[in-house]
Enzyme design. Sequence first.
Site, PDB file in Angstrom:
ATOM      1  N   GLU A 110       0.834  -1.216   0.000  1.00 56.60           N
ATOM      2  CA  GLU A 110       0.000   0.000   0.000  1.00 56.60           C
ATOM      3  C   GLU A 110       0.866   1.262   0.000  1.00 56.60           C
ATOM      4  O   GLU A 110       0.539   2.258  -0.654  1.00 56.60           O
ATOM      5  CB  GLU A 110      -0.944  -0.035   1.206  1.00 56.60           C
ATOM      6  CG  GLU A 110      -1.896  -1.223   1.116  1.00 56.60           C
ATOM      7  CD  GLU A 110      -2.826  -1.296   2.303  1.00 56.60           C
ATOM      8  OE1 GLU A 110      -2.443  -1.897   3.320  1.00 56.60           O
ATOM      9  OE2 GLU A 110      -3.917  -0.725   2.226  1.00 56.60           O
ATOM     10  N   GLU A 130      -3.822  -8.898   3.808  1.00 58.26           N
ATOM     11  CA  GLU A 130      -4.475  -8.565   5.084  1.00 58.26           C
ATOM     12  C   GLU A 130      -5.624  -9.506   5.428  1.00 58.26           C
ATOM     13  O   GLU A 130      -5.850  -9.804   6.603  1.00 58.26           O
ATOM     14  CB  GLU A 130      -4.980  -7.116   5.063  1.00 58.26           C
ATOM     15  CG  GLU A 130      -3.878  -6.082   5.309  1.00 58.26           C
ATOM     16  CD  GLU A 130      -3.244  -5.535   4.032  1.00 58.26           C
ATOM     17  OE1 GLU A 130      -3.323  -6.225   2.990  1.00 58.26           O
ATOM     18  OE2 GLU A 130      -2.682  -4.434   4.087  1.00 58.26           O
TER      19      GLU A 130
HETATM   20  C1  LIG Z   1       6.582 -11.965   3.650  1.00 60.96           C
HETATM   21  C2  LIG Z   1       6.577 -13.423   4.071  1.00 60.96           C
HETATM   22  C3  LIG Z   1       5.725 -14.245   3.107  1.00 60.96           C
HETATM   23  C4  LIG Z   1       8.047 -13.940   3.990  1.00 60.96           C
HETATM   24  O1  LIG Z   1       8.102 -15.295   4.379  1.00 60.96           O
HETATM   25  P1  LIG Z   1       9.513 -15.994   4.707  1.00 60.96           P
HETATM   26  O2  LIG Z   1       9.212 -17.401   5.048  1.00 60.96           O
HETATM   27  O3  LIG Z   1      10.471 -15.726   3.587  1.00 60.96           O
HETATM   28  O4  LIG Z   1      10.098 -15.180   5.950  1.00 60.96           O
HETATM   29  P2  LIG Z   1       9.585 -15.237   7.471  1.00 60.96           P
HETATM   30  O5  LIG Z   1      10.326 -16.279   8.214  1.00 60.96           O
HETATM   31  O6  LIG Z   1       8.102 -15.291   7.503  1.00 60.96           O
HETATM   32  O7  LIG Z   1      10.013 -13.774   7.973  1.00 60.96           O
HETATM   33  C5  LIG Z   1      11.285 -13.499   8.569  1.00 60.96           C
HETATM   34  C6  LIG Z   1      11.055 -12.826   9.897  1.00 60.96           C
HETATM   35  O8  LIG Z   1      10.325 -11.621   9.696  1.00 60.96           O
HETATM   36  C7  LIG Z   1       9.155 -11.634  10.500  1.00 60.96           C
HETATM   37  N1  LIG Z   1       8.091 -10.871   9.828  1.00 60.96           N
HETATM   38  C8  LIG Z   1       7.806 -10.817   8.532  1.00 60.96           C
HETATM   39  N2  LIG Z   1       6.757 -10.017   8.296  1.00 60.96           N
HETATM   40  C9  LIG Z   1       6.360  -9.556   9.503  1.00 60.96           C
HETATM   41  C10 LIG Z   1       5.323  -8.695   9.928  1.00 60.96           C
HETATM   42  N3  LIG Z   1       4.482  -8.097   9.062  1.00 60.96           N
HETATM   43  N4  LIG Z   1       5.208  -8.474  11.251  1.00 60.96           N
HETATM   44  C11 LIG Z   1       6.045  -9.009  12.128  1.00 60.96           C
HETATM   45  N5  LIG Z   1       7.083  -9.828  11.786  1.00 60.96           N
HETATM   46  C12 LIG Z   1       7.217 -10.089  10.476  1.00 60.96           C
HETATM   47  C13 LIG Z   1       8.794 -13.100  10.628  1.00 60.96           C
HETATM   48  O9  LIG Z   1       7.936 -13.317  11.728  1.00 60.96           O
HETATM   49  C14 LIG Z   1      10.180 -13.702  10.819  1.00 60.96           C
HETATM   50  O10 LIG Z   1      10.610 -13.437  12.148  1.00 60.96           O
HETATM   51  P3  LIG Z   1      11.307 -14.612  13.025  1.00 60.96           P
HETATM   52  O11 LIG Z   1      10.342 -15.738  13.049  1.00 60.96           O
HETATM   53  O12 LIG Z   1      12.571 -14.944  12.265  1.00 60.96           O
HETATM   54  O13 LIG Z   1      11.540 -13.961  14.350  1.00 60.96           O
HETATM   55  C15 LIG Z   1       6.082 -13.614   5.508  1.00 60.96           C
HETATM   56  O14 LIG Z   1       7.004 -13.036   6.393  1.00 60.96           O
HETATM   57  C16 LIG Z   1       4.754 -12.989   5.751  1.00 60.96           C
HETATM   58  O15 LIG Z   1       3.729 -13.492   5.323  1.00 60.96           O
HETATM   59  N6  LIG Z   1       4.724 -11.886   6.501  1.00 60.96           N
HETATM   60  C17 LIG Z   1       3.508 -11.241   6.923  1.00 60.96           C
HETATM   61  C18 LIG Z   1       2.985 -10.330   5.838  1.00 60.96           C
HETATM   62  C19 LIG Z   1       1.613  -9.776   6.202  1.00 60.96           C
HETATM   63  O16 LIG Z   1       0.678 -10.474   6.499  1.00 60.96           O
HETATM   64  N7  LIG Z   1       1.486  -8.452   6.155  1.00 60.96           N
HETATM   65  C20 LIG Z   1       0.258  -7.749   6.448  1.00 60.96           C
HETATM   66  C21 LIG Z   1       0.298  -7.165   7.831  1.00 60.96           C
HETATM   67  S1  LIG Z   1      -1.210  -6.299   8.241  1.00 60.96           S
HETATM   68  C22 LIG Z   1      -0.951  -4.755   7.510  1.00 60.96           C
HETATM   69  O17 LIG Z   1       0.068  -4.512   6.890  1.00 60.96           O
HETATM   70  C23 LIG Z   1      -1.993  -3.732   7.731  1.00 60.96           C
HETATM   71  C24 LIG Z   1      -1.729  -2.440   7.340  1.00 60.96           C
HETATM   72  C25 LIG Z   1      -2.476  -1.296   7.786  1.00 60.96           C
HETATM   73  C26 LIG Z   1      -3.792  -1.073   7.354  1.00 60.96           C
HETATM   74  C27 LIG Z   1      -4.481   0.031   7.811  1.00 60.96           C
HETATM   75  C28 LIG Z   1      -3.869   0.939   8.670  1.00 60.96           C
HETATM   76  C29 LIG Z   1      -2.582   0.725   9.090  1.00 60.96           C
HETATM   77  C30 LIG Z   1      -1.879  -0.388   8.643  1.00 60.96           C
HETATM   78  C31 LIG Z   1      -3.248  -4.116   8.411  1.00 60.96           C
HETATM   79  C32 LIG Z   1      -3.297  -3.885   9.902  1.00 60.96           C
HETATM   80  O18 LIG Z   1      -2.387  -3.305  10.499  1.00 60.96           O
HETATM   81  O19 LIG Z   1      -4.345  -4.272  10.481  1.00 60.96           O
END
Ligand SMILES: CC(C)(COP(=O)(O)OP(=O)(O)OC[C@H]1O[C@@H](n2cnc3c(N)ncnc32)[C@H](O)[C@@H]1OP(=O)(O)O)[C@@H](O)C(=O)NCCC(=O)NCCSC(=O)/C(=C/c1ccccc1)CC(=O)O
Length: 256
Positions: A110, A130
């Site tokens: 976004e 999301e």
């Molecule tokens: C991106 C991924 C698919 C990558 O997967 P991969 O397997 O390559 O890597 P991971 O092992 O998963 O990630 C490494 C490490 O990073 C941490 N990580 C990654 N993304 C996040 C995150 N968003 N928050 C916290 N931590 C994160 C992960 O946990 C690992 O840590 P470790 O275990 O090593 O300690 C995969 O990472 C993935 O799917 N990530 C999540 C993506 C996601 O769902 N994003 C949406 C979040 S909600 C949002 O963005 C909103 C925005 C918003 C809307 C309105 C107003 C304000 C904001 C909605 C909201 O806030 O409600």
Amino acid sequence: MPVGFEVKNHVAYITLNRPEAMNALDPESIADLNRHWHEVASNPDIRVAVLTGSGPKSFCTGTDMKASPPPTECMAAIYLRDGMPIVPAMKMWKPIIAAINGFAVGGGLEIALACDLRISSSNAKFGLTEVKVASLAGLNGTQLLPRSIPQAVAMKMLLTGEMISAEEALRYGLVSDVVAPEELMNLATKYAEKIASAAPLSVQAAKQAAILGQDMPREHGILFSHLLWGVLRDTEDRKEGFKAFAEKRSPVYRGV
Ligand SMILES: CC(C)(COP(=O)(O)OP(=O)(O)OC[C@H]1O[C@@H](n2cnc3c(N)ncnc32)[C@H](O)[C@@H]1OP(=O)(O)O)[C@@H](O)C(=O)NCCC(=O)NCCSC(=O)/C(=C/c1ccccc1)CC(=O)O
């Protein structure tokens, strides 16, 4: 600092700097980022900004879902006082280039959608995920994605949370260029320096005409662009641009 900030040759380079968390946005990053957007908007030495993420894997994965504290204030109070966080601070007429170096997911995509140019490395992936975490692409993703790529692809992404590759993003017009990861910042710098070498008020007027014109009937957009042209007609920079052309030299623009 969770967000790096450097200014070089009139270009602000803003780098999300939490690669261990895929550059997800914790409250400190959001506050830092907002400060930097205000600096970009208000510092006359800055003509264009480049936003990227550090590390080889991720641009930004949106809200840090592990470091976002439970709310202490009701949303109505926050929303009616500040509006939505993050993106409003990016609303400015100076151009912003997203150099997408990996995952652009959730709020990360976004934010990229709020930028004017999107270029990407070949390993990037794009998704509004999301719905998978019981939220909504509430930073304008539900509105901007369907206006940026074919509706059917946007709806698939919004409803399933499925990601698309850099090649698909290029094909659908979500990004303008896809390059090898090691070339991404060179390309971003090349575009940023081209923009910075153009007349700053003309660049800002072009952005304003294009963005505001999108939501106007065509005739109103055309009239608005005539007015903007009139506003620019008497600038010192326009005289300098024409003079430099006649004298076969590079113009020196001052934004006046
Ligand atoms: C991106 C991924 C698919 C990558 O997967 P991969 O397997 O390559 O890597 P991971 O092992 O998963 O990630 C490494 C490490 O990073 C941490 N990580 C990654 N993304 C996040 C995150 N968003 N928050 C916290 N931590 C994160 C992960 O946990 C690992 O840590 P470790 O275990 O090593 O300690 C995969 O990472 C993935 O799917 N990530 C999540 C993506 C996601 O769902 N994003 C949406 C979040 S909600 C949002 O963005 C909103 C925005 C918003 C809307 C309105 C107003 C304000 C904001 C909605 C909201 O806030 O409600």
